[in-house]
Design a protein around this motif. Sequence first.
Motif, PDB file in Angstrom:
ATOM      1  N   MET A 108      67.019  -0.468  65.379  1.00 38.45           N
ATOM      2  CA  MET A 108      66.088   0.830  65.606  1.00 38.45           C
ATOM      3  C   MET A 108      66.347   1.761  64.528  1.00 38.45           C
ATOM      4  O   MET A 108      65.612   2.543  64.163  1.00 38.45           O
ATOM      5  N   LYS A 111      64.176   1.149  61.754  1.00 37.92           N
ATOM      6  CA  LYS A 111      62.783   1.480  61.969  1.00 37.92           C
ATOM      7  C   LYS A 111      62.718   3.108  61.540  1.00 37.92           C
ATOM      8  O   LYS A 111      61.441   3.634  61.191  1.00 37.92           O
ATOM      9  N   LEU A 136      62.813   6.210  71.663  1.00 37.35           N
ATOM     10  CA  LEU A 136      62.674   4.827  71.894  1.00 37.35           C
ATOM     11  C   LEU A 136      61.655   4.632  73.112  1.00 37.35           C
ATOM     12  O   LEU A 136      61.892   5.190  73.888  1.00 37.35           O
ATOM     13  N   VAL A 142      59.981   2.417  68.106  1.00 33.39           N
ATOM     14  CA  VAL A 142      60.540   3.648  67.677  1.00 33.39           C
ATOM     15  C   VAL A 142      59.556   4.705  67.421  1.00 33.39           C
ATOM     16  O   VAL A 142      58.909   4.197  66.363  1.00 33.39           O
TER      17      VAL A 142
END
Length: 198
Positions: A108, A111, A136, A142
Amino acid sequence: MFEVKGLIEEVQFDKDCIIYIPDGLQFIGQGRSAAVFRILETQKAVKIFYPEYKGLAEIEAHVYQKLNNHDYFPAYYEVGDGFLLMEYVEGITFYDCLVSGIPITEKMVVKVDEALEFACSLGLNPSDIHLKNILLTSSGQVKVIDVVRFTQEFDCPHWRDLKKAYETFYLRRYVPKKFPKFFIEFIIRLYRRRLLPI
């Protein structure tokens, strides 16, 4: 668009306090310069700037036009007098991930890096990146939201500092992944006063 504009005109503010929201809009959240609402029964959201910040709508619209509906950002549809019409993105902020205990994975974080690098490649300067500006989505994507300050010229350290704290503390095995809001707010206050060793 005419019906949407009518709903927007019904929203009433007293500086940054929302006084009235018409039935066709659902409050999502608000920040320093604007409030965001979902247009009910649609996949669209409207960001309405407080009266003293209305001019920021055109600035943010210009940023979204440059981003050209890239996957890492909400789709942009239209700008009006003090408002932006955008894609409604269903999801949870990184801030709420910390509160609810949803792990923020290294993937994440990568991203977010990719999103900001893409913005930089267009000549933009990603600024004011914090936990409430990263989503999210319900499908696991993301997205970075609130890009109005991407035209600022100074070097904003927020994301670098967040990453450093993430790598130094959050990733440690013994560090919990769920935190009470008062603790997060306390850390944010210390950071703003430059009282943290980051």
